[in-house]
Design an enzyme around this catalytic site. Sequence first.
Site: not given
Ligand code: NOJ
Length: 505
Positions: A185, A395
Amino acid sequence: MKPFSQFFIFLVIVLATSYIDAFTRNDFSEDFLFGAATSAYQWEGAADEDGRTPSVWDTFSHSYDTGNGDVACDGYHQYKEDVKLMADMGLQAFRFSISWTRLIPNGRGPINPKGLLFYKNLIKELRGHGIEPHVTLYHYDLPQSLEDEYGGWINRKIIEDFTAFADVCFREFGDDVKLWTTINEATIFAIASYGEGVAPPGHCSPNKFINCSTGNSSTEPYLAGHNMLLAHASASKLYKLKYKIKQRGSIGLSIFAFGLSPYTNSKDDEIATQRAKAFLFGWMLKPLVFGDYPDEMKRTLGSRLPVFSEEESEQVKGSSDFVGIIHYTTFYVTNRASASIFPIMNQGFFKDMGVYMISAGNSSLFEWEATPWGLEGVLEHLKQSYNNPPIYILENGKPMKHDSMLQDIPRVEYIQGYIGAVLNAIKNGSDTRGYFVWSMIDVYELLSGYTTSFGMYYVNFSDPGRKRSPKLSASWYSGFLNGTIDVVSQDSTQLQSNFSASSSL
Ligand code: NOJ
């Protein structure tokens, strides 16, 4: 009969009889990858074992009272058990990241044999169970030594060090890894870590909310983002020159992508939404696909936005075989004075973007509401504006209070809604090739520590053995993947009343 199987039968009956718009795993192509994800610092634990040294995330978490990843889920020791859970669930892929300081403790130089062995074993275990590894090289955990030495991602020296780290990973693991994400991200990482100070290494301008010891919120996110693009492109070039022909894998960058939609049908809100898309998606995607930053950003930021040389632009352009999407929720966009979605400060990226974002699902930062239409919008936008790139949803998932209640019905509804959205997008021509639930099991969370979690398996963090227990979402996902249930927009009270067997610990 096990309570678990009993539950499935209940579910099948309820779902088979109550639906419209049903879909099944078979509506997706066979090679569409369904998986689940974690990341090194959030899952592994064993923070100072077997030669691993601190990353900026260790330092950051130890300076706040939200807990830390010292032990986390103890995945370092329990990976075999976790892979077994994945296999039992029917997962086709597992997304995890490599801890740079476990593999190369000083950030550069000698490889740690025990770190190397851990990842080789993990990959072997996954492959042995027919599970495809999707490896993220960088997930918020820069070696602290590189932060101390030159400031990490805000210094161009990171490009060489990151590429050397990637080289080791490709060489050592690449025969068994076909999917690589360079940076997790990247967009929100640059914003949260170098503008808002809420993620490691916690840089921001002086402000009254967060005690950042260093930073400049109006320049560093763009500088860090620029170096990420260059580091990604450099690793990608190396992969293509040295490994791709033999290893036959793909390499991509991932961005965080909110769904974005105009608040009203006014021209102003339409333009504001385009600006938000240019900032939030185009910032990284435009260089990756067309070789330069969006005009909206150049105009607004002037000299604060770094410039690509011709050679860099050529190298960045086309460097992503796919785009990784991290998606959780949707915002309406209106043309009003800006406010940060991190309600912390307002001097950097969100001010520059110059729009006001209103949650489409009453979401707080810790409670994303399901708005699957927002993801469909993102996928349609990427199809239309960025030459329909191959996409992996890396994700997607629902945060809920971390407790021992295993009936995570809102999460089941959330996940099935989003899988339906992905299917719709594919039917409309999107080249989306995979979907990963965040997270496979409860982990140490980036913004909330152990208070909220996204896992399909509950982890008892008070138990030294970190016992795992399946939630409803695990059984649901498993049933969907194994083709034993049709997915439908079912009524949650029915789901709830039929989930009686193993409803809590
Ligand atoms: C974003 C991140 O990649 C991850 O590390 C995080 O725990 C999740 N999404 C939830 O916020």
